[in-house]
Design a protein around this motif. Sequence first.
Motif, PDB file in Angstrom:
ATOM      1  N   ALA A 106       0.837  -1.212   0.000  1.00 15.03           N
ATOM      2  CA  ALA A 106       0.000   0.000   0.000  1.00 15.03           C
ATOM      3  C   ALA A 106       0.868   1.258   0.000  1.00 15.03           C
ATOM      4  CB  ALA A 106      -0.938  -0.006   1.203  1.00 15.03           C
ATOM      5  N   GLY A 107       2.032   1.175   0.639  1.00 15.54           N
ATOM      6  CA  GLY A 107       2.905   2.348   0.736  1.00 15.54           C
ATOM      7  C   GLY A 107       3.770   2.579  -0.488  1.00 15.54           C
ATOM      8  N   SER A 108       3.778   1.657  -1.422  1.00 13.15           N
ATOM      9  CA  SER A 108       4.659   1.785  -2.582  1.00 13.15           C
ATOM     10  C   SER A 108       4.174   2.875  -3.542  1.00 13.15           C
ATOM     11  CB  SER A 108       4.734   0.456  -3.328  1.00 13.15           C
ATOM     12  OG  SER A 108       5.375   0.658  -4.564  1.00 13.15           O
ATOM     13  N   LYS A 109       5.135   3.674  -4.027  1.00 10.36           N
ATOM     14  CA  LYS A 109       4.787   4.733  -4.997  1.00 10.36           C
ATOM     15  C   LYS A 109       4.773   4.185  -6.419  1.00 10.36           C
ATOM     16  CE  LYS A 109       6.116   8.846  -2.463  1.00 10.36           C
ATOM     17  NZ  LYS A 109       5.765   8.186  -1.225  1.00 10.36           N
ATOM     18  N   ASP A 110       5.140   2.910  -6.569  1.00  9.52           N
ATOM     19  CA  ASP A 110       5.259   2.339  -7.915  1.00  9.52           C
ATOM     20  C   ASP A 110       4.047   1.510  -8.314  1.00  9.52           C
ATOM     21  OD1 ASP A 110       7.911   3.335  -8.441  1.00  9.52           O
ATOM     22  OD2 ASP A 110       8.560   1.970  -6.845  1.00  9.52           O
ATOM     23  N   VAL A 111       2.984   1.634  -7.550  1.00 10.89           N
ATOM     24  CA  VAL A 111       1.790   0.812  -7.799  1.00 10.89           C
ATOM     25  C   VAL A 111       0.563   1.714  -7.906  1.00 10.89           C
ATOM     26  CG1 VAL A 111       0.288  -0.942  -6.742  1.00 10.89           C
ATOM     27  CG2 VAL A 111       2.770  -1.195  -6.594  1.00 10.89           C
ATOM     28  N   PHE A 121     -10.771 -13.659   5.828  1.00 12.38           N
ATOM     29  CA  PHE A 121     -10.629 -13.021   7.150  1.00 12.38           C
ATOM     30  C   PHE A 121      -9.863 -11.706   7.055  1.00 12.38           C
ATOM     31  CE2 PHE A 121      -8.432 -12.150  11.123  1.00 12.38           C
ATOM     32  CZ  PHE A 121      -9.451 -12.277  12.060  1.00 12.38           C
ATOM     33  N   PHE A 122      -8.912 -11.604   6.105  1.00 11.16           N
ATOM     34  CA  PHE A 122      -8.045 -10.425   6.028  1.00 11.16           C
ATOM     35  C   PHE A 122      -8.563  -9.333   5.080  1.00 11.16           C
ATOM     36  CE2 PHE A 122      -5.256 -14.154   6.842  1.00 11.16           C
ATOM     37  CZ  PHE A 122      -4.868 -13.823   8.132  1.00 11.16           C
ATOM     38  N   HIS A 123      -9.627  -9.619   4.344  1.00  9.17           N
ATOM     39  CA  HIS A 123     -10.038  -8.673   3.287  1.00  9.17           C
ATOM     40  C   HIS A 123     -10.250  -7.253   3.811  1.00  9.17           C
ATOM     41  CE1 HIS A 123     -11.652 -11.969   0.324  1.00  9.17           C
ATOM     42  NE2 HIS A 123     -10.357 -11.995   0.484  1.00  9.17           N
ATOM     43  N   VAL A 124     -10.968  -7.124   4.926  1.00 10.70           N
ATOM     44  CA  VAL A 124     -11.337  -5.769   5.369  1.00 10.70           C
ATOM     45  C   VAL A 124     -10.106  -5.026   5.894  1.00 10.70           C
ATOM     46  CG1 VAL A 124     -12.775  -4.447   6.967  1.00 10.70           C
ATOM     47  CG2 VAL A 124     -13.743  -6.397   5.732  1.00 10.70           C
ATOM     48  N   GLN A 125      -9.237  -5.716   6.615  1.00 10.10           N
ATOM     49  CA  GLN A 125      -7.988  -5.095   7.081  1.00 10.10           C
ATOM     50  C   GLN A 125      -7.153  -4.637   5.871  1.00 10.10           C
ATOM     51  OE1 GLN A 125      -5.122  -7.852   8.751  1.00 10.10           O
ATOM     52  NE2 GLN A 125      -4.176  -6.251  10.011  1.00 10.10           N
ATOM     53  N   HIS A 126      -7.079  -5.464   4.870  1.00 13.96           N
ATOM     54  CA  HIS A 126      -6.276  -5.130   3.690  1.00 13.96           C
ATOM     55  C   HIS A 126      -6.951  -4.042   2.846  1.00 13.96           C
ATOM     56  CE1 HIS A 126      -4.098  -9.276   4.047  1.00 13.96           C
ATOM     57  NE2 HIS A 126      -3.825  -8.452   5.027  1.00 13.96           N
ATOM     58  N   LEU A 127      -8.284  -4.088   2.816  1.00 14.01           N
ATOM     59  CA  LEU A 127      -9.039  -3.051   2.105  1.00 14.01           C
ATOM     60  C   LEU A 127      -8.805  -1.689   2.751  1.00 14.01           C
ATOM     61  CD1 LEU A 127     -11.290  -2.503  -0.068  1.00 14.01           C
ATOM     62  CD2 LEU A 127     -12.952  -2.863   1.758  1.00 14.01           C
ATOM     63  N   GLU A 128      -8.775  -1.660   4.066  1.00 16.22           N
ATOM     64  CA  GLU A 128      -8.576  -0.400   4.774  1.00 16.22           C
ATOM     65  C   GLU A 128      -7.228   0.231   4.385  1.00 16.22           C
ATOM     66  OE1 GLU A 128      -8.476  -0.563   9.131  1.00 16.22           O
ATOM     67  OE2 GLU A 128      -9.488   1.398   9.112  1.00 16.22           O
ATOM     68  N   ALA A 129      -6.186  -0.581   4.382  1.00 18.41           N
ATOM     69  CA  ALA A 129      -4.856  -0.047   4.028  1.00 18.41           C
ATOM     70  C   ALA A 129      -4.820   0.385   2.564  1.00 18.41           C
ATOM     71  CB  ALA A 129      -3.788  -1.108   4.288  1.00 18.41           C
ATOM     72  N   ALA A 130      -5.431  -0.402   1.698  1.00 18.56           N
ATOM     73  CA  ALA A 130      -5.398  -0.088   0.259  1.00 18.56           C
ATOM     74  C   ALA A 130      -6.189   1.187  -0.027  1.00 18.56           C
ATOM     75  CB  ALA A 130      -5.948  -1.266  -0.548  1.00 18.56           C
ATOM     76  N   VAL A 131      -7.350   1.332   0.598  1.00 15.19           N
ATOM     77  CA  VAL A 131      -8.153   2.541   0.380  1.00 15.19           C
ATOM     78  C   VAL A 131      -7.409   3.757   0.938  1.00 15.19           C
ATOM     79  CG1 VAL A 131     -10.271   3.730   1.105  1.00 15.19           C
ATOM     80  CG2 VAL A 131     -10.395   1.412   0.167  1.00 15.19           C
ATOM     81  N   GLU A 155     -17.606   1.765   6.874  1.00 10.59           N
ATOM     82  CA  GLU A 155     -16.883   3.002   7.245  1.00 10.59           C
ATOM     83  C   GLU A 155     -15.760   3.269   6.239  1.00 10.59           C
ATOM     84  OE1 GLU A 155     -17.778   5.149   9.603  1.00 10.59           O
ATOM     85  OE2 GLU A 155     -19.507   3.814   9.724  1.00 10.59           O
ATOM     86  N   ILE A 156     -15.069   2.213   5.848  1.00 14.79           N
ATOM     87  CA  ILE A 156     -13.980   2.365   4.867  1.00 14.79           C
ATOM     88  C   ILE A 156     -14.548   2.904   3.549  1.00 14.79           C
ATOM     89  CG2 ILE A 156     -12.237   1.092   3.528  1.00 14.79           C
ATOM     90  CD1 ILE A 156     -12.115  -0.885   5.961  1.00 14.79           C
ATOM     91  N   ALA A 157     -15.740   2.422   3.190  1.00 18.27           N
ATOM     92  CA  ALA A 157     -16.365   2.851   1.921  1.00 18.27           C
ATOM     93  C   ALA A 157     -16.515   4.367   1.868  1.00 18.27           C
ATOM     94  CB  ALA A 157     -17.724   2.182   1.755  1.00 18.27           C
ATOM     95  N   LYS A 158     -16.758   4.976   3.035  1.00 14.59           N
ATOM     96  CA  LYS A 158     -16.954   6.436   3.066  1.00 14.59           C
ATOM     97  C   LYS A 158     -15.646   7.183   2.829  1.00 14.59           C
ATOM     98  CE  LYS A 158     -20.584   5.965   6.546  1.00 14.59           C
ATOM     99  NZ  LYS A 158     -20.718   5.949   8.006  1.00 14.59           N
ATOM    100  N   ARG A 159     -14.510   6.486   3.009  1.00 11.08           N
ATOM    101  CA  ARG A 159     -13.213   7.162   2.860  1.00 11.08           C
ATOM    102  C   ARG A 159     -12.648   7.042   1.446  1.00 11.08           C
ATOM    103  NH1 ARG A 159     -10.734   3.631   7.457  1.00 11.08           N
ATOM    104  NH2 ARG A 159     -12.375   3.893   9.000  1.00 11.08           N
ATOM    105  N   VAL A 160     -13.345   6.340   0.561  1.00  5.12           N
ATOM    106  CA  VAL A 160     -12.849   6.177  -0.822  1.00  5.12           C
ATOM    107  C   VAL A 160     -12.857   7.549  -1.493  1.00  5.12           C
ATOM    108  CG1 VAL A 160     -13.343   5.143  -3.076  1.00  5.12           C
ATOM    109  CG2 VAL A 160     -13.624   3.784  -0.990  1.00  5.12           C
ATOM    110  N   LYS A 161     -11.721   7.908  -2.082  1.00  7.18           N
ATOM    111  CA  LYS A 161     -11.597   9.246  -2.672  1.00  7.18           C
ATOM    112  C   LYS A 161     -12.272   9.297  -4.041  1.00  7.18           C
ATOM    113  CE  LYS A 161      -7.165   9.978  -0.351  1.00  7.18           C
ATOM    114  NZ  LYS A 161      -7.169   8.655   0.321  1.00  7.18           N
TER     115      LYS A 161
END
Length: 423
Positions: A106-111, A121-131, A155-161
């Motif tokens: 998620a932190g990479s500038k090349d993606v 089980f991990f989807h929402v945690q990973h979605l939060e970081a990706a969003v 809640e994450i859905a509301k943060r999508v830019k």
Amino acid sequence: MNRRQFLQAGSEVASGILLLKSSAAFGYQANSAVRHGLLGCGNRGTAVATSFSQSTSARVVALADLFADQLAAGKDHFDKLNASLGGHPIDSKLLFRGPHAFEQLAGSKDVDLIQISTPPFFHVQHLEAAVASGKHVYCEKPVGIDVQQAQHALEIAKRVKSTQSVDVGFQCRSAPPIAAIAEKIKGGALGKIATISGNYNAPASTEKTHPGASADEYRLRNWLWDRALSGDILVEQNIHIIDLCNWMVGAHPLKATATGGRNVLTHFGDCWDNYEVDFTYPGDVHFTFASTQFGTDNTFDAGLKLFGASGSATVPYAGPIQITGANAWAWKDSASAAPGSGTFAANGNFSDNLAFADRDKERTFLASITSGPVHNQIAEGVETALSCMLGRMAGYQRREVSWEDLLAHGESYQLGFSLEQFA
Ligand SMILES: NC(=O)c1ccc[n+]([C@@H]2O[C@H](COP(=O)([O-])OP(=O)(O)OC[C@H]3O[C@@H](n4cnc5c(N)ncnc54)[C@H](O)[C@@H]3O)[C@@H](O)[C@H]2O)c1
């Protein structure tokens, strides 16, 4: 040229259109690739990322996984794929391993685009970081394995830019014959819908043996049969049929009763191997759904039937897709396969009516990135996941459960161990 050949031939044309449009609003230069990072280099993740590369302008430039062997297999696969497409091997700086790999990706500038293909089980945690990273996101279903995760995802859905596009992996909606019949059903071809039935009868996937693996690693490697990691078969796999029902009816179930159990499977895990659910939709429309997931016979039968005042619709994975009655209609190319004659594909790469589902889903998503308008499918993904959780809770508790009961219960599954041991 039959319809299937026409659809196949259309692929080059469609990707040409995509590249022409890609110079515009979202900052991608014409003919430049969308830089794709895959999180979870397993069966489905590899299949979808490969299909993205083959069907769109996206190119895999980064990989992330908890386990070194999975990451290495992914690098080997995508280096070969990239070479076959005239591209470069994946830079070792863009290979991320371990429990924080999702944050590093998620932190990479090349993606530009993160594909989340880790266990549910991990989807929402990973979605939060990706969003939060501002990148585009393709997240596999289900969006959450319990009510708390599902509510967190809202809640994450509301943060999508406004510059971000987020898709959820319900590729069946994009299969051309299913998209065509859905349009007719939503347009009223069946008249008042009275009742619906559906099924998902699939073989069991083989248990993955890992000599020397700890109990925690063994669970992770065999997440499919673990309730907390997968959500159980109703939430993890049967979700595709329940999603089609919600989508075609235009509503979620209001309540459910259910039975089921683990009557045949003896291997690792605590997921059930059969469910029988009666969902009630608005207007007292009942959707009776049955599923089985055991055995080694590769025969696969999944689909939906909707019965209305003016006619009925048959929507199988394999076999004729058609409407009978006053507004009779048939998809011309699907008569070749006999009903229920499908072949199971653990990576979701089904043939028959779903042959072009992934390709068309990925093209539409890429077009949303390169030309807009952007997508935000999280809330719809959550609605379907919650619908499956409704049936699951009714089954486990052997009682009628309403939508309100489910939300008020606030169920939460825990992993019970830390991933730091895999750092
Ligand atoms: N849409 C479809 O038709 C379809 C079909 C199959 C699977 N799926 C979904 O795709 C996802 C992946 O399924 P699969 O069959 O590829 O599973 P898999 O086990 O083959 O792959 C999962 C990968 O994720 C990695 N992983 C596990 N935990 C991780 C973590 N915390 N961080 C980073 N990596 C982690 C694993 O090492 C593995 O490489 C699941 O959510 C599943 O429900 C969807």
